[in-house]
Design a protein around this motif. Structure first.
Motif, mmCIF file in Angstrom:
data_model
loop_
_atom_site.group_PDB
_atom_site.id
_atom_site.type_symbol
_atom_site.label_atom_id
_atom_site.label_comp_id
_atom_site.label_asym_id
_atom_site.label_seq_id
_atom_site.Cartn_x
_atom_site.Cartn_y
_atom_site.Cartn_z
ATOM 1 N N GLY A 8 0.769 -1.231 0.000
ATOM 2 C CA GLY A 8 0.000 0.000 0.000
ATOM 3 C C GLY A 8 0.800 1.281 0.000
ATOM 4 N N GLY A 9 2.120 1.163 0.077
ATOM 5 C CA GLY A 9 2.939 2.359 0.046
ATOM 6 C C GLY A 9 2.952 2.986 -1.335
ATOM 7 N N GLY A 10 3.535 4.182 -1.428
ATOM 8 C CA GLY A 10 3.629 4.852 -2.716
ATOM 9 C C GLY A 10 3.959 6.307 -2.564
ATOM 10 N N LEU A 11 3.775 7.041 -3.663
ATOM 11 C CA LEU A 11 4.033 8.475 -3.700
ATOM 12 C C LEU A 11 2.712 9.223 -3.658
ATOM 13 C CD1 LEU A 11 5.924 10.919 -4.213
ATOM 14 C CD2 LEU A 11 5.646 10.454 -6.668
ATOM 15 N N VAL A 12 2.628 10.199 -2.767
ATOM 16 C CA VAL A 12 1.394 10.972 -2.617
ATOM 17 C C VAL A 12 1.764 12.420 -2.326
ATOM 18 C CG1 VAL A 12 1.209 10.464 -0.149
ATOM 19 C CG2 VAL A 12 -0.851 11.017 -1.458
ATOM 20 N N GLN A 13 0.902 13.338 -2.732
ATOM 21 C CA GLN A 13 1.136 14.747 -2.437
ATOM 22 C C GLN A 13 0.752 15.065 -1.004
ATOM 23 O OE1 GLN A 13 -0.987 16.983 -5.472
ATOM 24 N NE2 GLN A 13 0.878 17.133 -6.692
ATOM 25 N N ALA A 14 1.369 16.090 -0.474
ATOM 26 C CA ALA A 14 1.032 16.537 0.867
ATOM 27 C C ALA A 14 -0.467 16.814 0.959
ATOM 28 C CB ALA A 14 1.822 17.784 1.217
ATOM 29 N N GLY A 15 -1.050 16.376 2.063
ATOM 30 C CA GLY A 15 -2.487 16.507 2.247
ATOM 31 C C GLY A 15 -3.277 15.298 1.789
ATOM 32 N N GLY A 16 -2.628 14.401 1.082
ATOM 33 C CA GLY A 16 -3.290 13.217 0.576
ATOM 34 C C GLY A 16 -3.369 12.097 1.592
#
Length: 121
Positions: A8-16
């Motif tokens: 479930g990990g990954g790259l996400v923008q702040a606030g996501g």
């Protein structure tokens, strides 16, 4: 002894938001407290959250309180970490851990291999 596999990990923008899962195999999952820890580059591994064997008791690091939620599904042998309002400082490898006791006052004894969470600003 249980074996643990995070996803479930990954790259996400702040606030996501992200939801991490930890699937356990082997005996005893439903009788063990479970936890999530994280390790950022150049830093020591730190506690994030823990849940008792029944799910009735939880504990959180101050840095994630109110933003992260730990839960478990014993019939599915899975523990989750729902992460909301993510910040760049949440960037780390996140590890699932099993305490081998009903509560989480002891030291975890089994660890997963980790899943990378990266939060961009």
């Amino acid at each position: 002894q249980v074996q643990l596999l995070e996803s479930g990990g990954g790259l996400v923008q702040a606030g996501g938001s992200l939801r991490l899962s930890c699937a356990a195999s082997g005996r005893g999952f439903s009788t063990y407290a479970m936890g999530w820890f994280r390790q950022a580059p150049g830093k020591e591994r730190e506690f994030v959250a823990a849940v008792s064997w029944s799910g009735g008791s939880t504990s959180y690091a101050d840095s994630v309180k109110g933003r992260f939620t730990i839960s478990r599904d014993n019939p599915e042998n899975t523990v989750y970490l729902q992460m909301n309002s993510l910040k760049p400082e949440d960037t780390a490898v996140y590890y699932c851990a099993a305490y081998y006791s009903p509560g989480y006052s002891t030291v975890p004894r089994s660890w997963g291999q980790g899943t990378q969470v990266t939060v961009s600003s």
